[in-house]
Design an enzyme around this catalytic site. Structure first.
Site, mmCIF file in Angstrom:
data_model
loop_
_atom_site.group_PDB
_atom_site.id
_atom_site.type_symbol
_atom_site.label_atom_id
_atom_site.label_comp_id
_atom_site.label_asym_id
_atom_site.label_seq_id
_atom_site.Cartn_x
_atom_site.Cartn_y
_atom_site.Cartn_z
ATOM 1 C CD GLN A 172 30.229 103.867 31.280
ATOM 2 O OE1 GLN A 172 29.717 102.984 31.964
ATOM 3 N NE2 GLN A 172 30.215 103.822 29.968
ATOM 4 C CB SER A 205 28.038 101.784 38.753
ATOM 5 O OG SER A 205 26.808 101.542 38.128
ATOM 6 C CD GLU A 243 29.367 96.101 26.795
ATOM 7 O OE1 GLU A 243 29.140 95.294 27.706
ATOM 8 O OE2 GLU A 243 29.221 97.339 26.880
ATOM 9 C CD GLU A 245 11.658 99.733 26.121
ATOM 10 O OE1 GLU A 245 10.651 99.464 26.808
ATOM 11 O OE2 GLU A 245 12.805 99.785 26.607
#
Length: 392
Positions: free
Chosen positions: A128, A163, A246, A376
């Site tokens: 990705q 990755s 997801e 965050e």
């Protein structure tokens, strides 16, 4: 709440369980529930891939006409849960979980024909290309450029934290195609052959001395215009589709429970030989109990997300809550494991206590609250979309 399967779900769970027990060999299981990419994985899991392919279970959510199983949300959940419980590794990677579903929704027929079959066969591995050195949480600020030149686009720029790029054959990526447009509206989505001239991959070594991430540089890389997915300058919306695919985190929630079971087992068996500190520091027992409670909370939060999906709802702040809690729990478990082992926890070797697992886990867990959206960012989503708090 009813946590029991209905009759149809129970029958499917039995089918998956029986398959795992009879068809998955011991050397095909992930020992530590670690699901990173590693060299030789596709070759080692070739037989398992073939068995899963026959049932359409490599990409269980894909429609049957594209080689998937067309499973319902709940069936996918049951399959993921059973696989996680028995440490069956995923064999599809980003191809089946991210770019494949995106192509099914947004790709043209030529792109589907070229790529979907090779994703299912394992012939092609994907990475990705989203994050950049200055565009992490604010992904829409990315600066990698793609300029049209005849039948090609010419790409220049850099991606980071990629990755598995050192093993990948193809990359799905976003690049800026209109620098004068508002930042969300001048981005396009491309498929890039990693063997293209001008693509350079440089491994990044993390604290645990692992090469999971990479930098990828593009210097005048020519990408055929046919590899543009969807409309020009509409790639941001296609990219969000990719990010929407997801999981419920049920695999990681189950993995946490198995990891804790192994840690407690070790602590009990080695209570008197000096490699476990639960006797000398009794408070560690209480800490282990806390981790068990939290592991069950993580699993229940995953159940909430999957229940919403099964009802046709779209989890938003609920998914952020699950991600935030699970990633911070991963760090707490790593710290607890180090406390159990004491100084032995600093060893990383085959003959070390627990094979040095917690030395590696402690170091790699630092990234848990950054990867996949920082804590965050997750807290902002929970605050604004969940609690209705103002942005300022």
């Amino acid at each position: 709440m009813n946590f029991k399967d209905n009759a149809e779900e129970a029958e499917f769970r039995k089918e998956v369980h029986d398959f795992v027990q009879t068809e998955v060999k011991s050397d095909e299981r992930m020992e530590d529930m670690e699901r990173g990419m590693y060299r030789g994985a596709f070759e080692r899991l070739k037989d398992l891939r073939g068995k899963l392919s026959k049932k359409g279970w490599i990409a269980p959510a894909w429609p049957k006409e594209y080689g998937g199983a067309g499973l319902s949300v709940m069936q996918q959940f049951i399959m993921n849960e059973e696989f996680a419980e028995n440490r069956v590794p995923p064999v599809g990677g980003m191809g089946t979980s991210m770019v494949g579903p995106t192509l099914i929704v947004h790709g043209n027929e030529e792109q589907k024909k070229e790529h979907l079959g090779r994703i299912l066969s394992g012939e092609v591995q994907w990475c990705q290309g989203f994050s950049e050195p200055g565009s992490g949480s604010d992904l829409a600020s990315l600066q990698t450029r793609a300029v049209r030149d005849g039948d090609d686009f010419v790409i220049n720029g850099q991606k980071i934290w990629t990755s598995g790029a050192q093993y990948a054959h193809w990359m799905f990526m976003m690049a800026r195609t209109d620098p004068d447009a508002p930042k969300h509206k001048g981005i396009s989505y491309f498929l890039v052959d990693m063997k293209s001239p001008g693509v350079e991959v440089r491994p990044l070594t993390n604290l645990a001395n692992q090469n999971m991430f990479n930098e990828v540089f593009f210097q005048d890389v020519r990408v055929p215009a046919r590899n543009l997915v969807g409309e020009l300058n509409r790639g941001w919306y296609i990219g969000t589709t990719t990010l929407d695919f997801e999981r419920s985190s049920i695999g990681s929630a189950v993995g946490v429970k198995l990891q804790l079971d192994q840690l407690v087992k070790y602590a009990k068996e080695h209570a008197t030989d000096g490699t476990s500190r639960t006797v000398s520091v009794p408070s560690i027992k209480t800490e282990l109990a806390d981790r068990y409670v939290e592991a069950n909370v993580a699993r229940l939060m995953s159940y909430r997300v999957i229940t919403m999906q099964a009802k046709g709802m779209i989890p938003n702040h609920e998914a952020s809550m699950t991600k935030l809690f699970s990633s911070e729990l991963n760090q707490r478990i790593a710290r607890t494991g180090m406390k159990v082992l004491g100084l032995y926890g600093q060893l990383f070797a085959e003959g070390a206590p627990m094979r040095g697992r917690y030395e590696s886990s402690y170091l790699t867990s630092l990234a848990s609250t950054i990867a996949g959206g920082t804590s965050e960012i997750q807290r902002n989503i929970i605050a604004t979309r969940g609690l209705g708090l103002p942005r300022d």
